[in-house]
Design a protein around this motif. Structure first.
Motif, short mmCIF file in Angstrom:
data_model
loop_
_atom_site.label_atom_id
_atom_site.label_comp_id
_atom_site.label_asym_id
_atom_site.label_seq_id
_atom_site.Cartn_x
_atom_site.Cartn_y
_atom_site.Cartn_z
N UNK A 105 0.27 4.92 -6.78
CA UNK A 105 0.36 2.95 -6.53
C UNK A 105 1.63 2.64 -6.18
N UNK A 106 1.93 2.50 -6.83
CA UNK A 106 3.50 1.78 -7.09
C UNK A 106 4.33 2.20 -5.83
N UNK A 107 4.23 4.10 -5.20
CA UNK A 107 4.81 4.03 -4.18
C UNK A 107 3.71 3.59 -2.44
N UNK A 108 2.83 3.30 -2.80
CA UNK A 108 1.92 2.66 -1.78
C UNK A 108 2.76 1.46 -1.92
N UNK A 109 2.77 0.51 -2.61
CA UNK A 109 3.11 -0.42 -3.19
C UNK A 109 4.47 -1.00 -1.85
N UNK A 110 4.92 0.09 -2.09
CA UNK A 110 6.77 0.03 -0.95
C UNK A 110 7.11 0.69 0.24
N UNK A 111 6.12 1.04 0.81
CA UNK A 111 6.09 2.38 2.00
C UNK A 111 4.69 2.29 2.51
#
Length: 134
Positions: A105-111
């Motif tokens: 989830x955190x990674x998807x928010x960034x890229x």
């Protein structure tokens, strides 16, 4: 039996694995052949020219083994051997390694170019399903 970061997400034989992208991604669907190309280092973009970056899990797990068995009909040992040869020859770049599903989830928010796989029951509001593996 060793403890795995996927213990809470262990999949049963009847539970499906899905390929996901960030909910903000412009990608709406991927074919199985596109996912094979992405996760096996053949191409870094879809047939429509959209660049994608595959995310894979560091730890060997039932999820990772089932994903590659379903995707390319190879065991995790065979996939690791395949990647060893490709990386040694410099012909491809391996997927980015993440520690667990919890990080997605955190990674998807960034890229919005990331693509990953999860069990169906782990899909969050930050994810969009682009392929259900059968």
């Amino acid at each position: 039996m060793s403890t795995s970061p996927f213990a809470v997400c262990a999949i049963s034989a009847d539970q499906q694995i899905v390929v996901v992208v960030p909910s903000t991604s412009k990608v709406t669907t991927l074919s199985k052949s596109e996912v094979i190309d992405l996760f096996m280092g053949r191409f870094s973009e879809t047939n429509k020219g959209q660049a994608l970056v595959p995310l894979d899990y560091k730890a060997e797990s039932e999820l990772k083994g089932d994903f590659y068995q379903t995707l390319v009909n190879r065991s995790l040992r065979q996939v690791n051997s395949y990647w060893s040869r490709l990386l040694f020859s410099g012909r491809a770049r391996a997927p980015i390694q993440v520690s667990s599903i919890d990080n997605l989830d955190d990674l998807f928010k960034d890229n919005q170019n990331y693509v990953a796989y999860v069990p169906m029951n782990a899909v969050s509001k930050e994810m969009k399903i682009v392929l259900v593996l059968e």
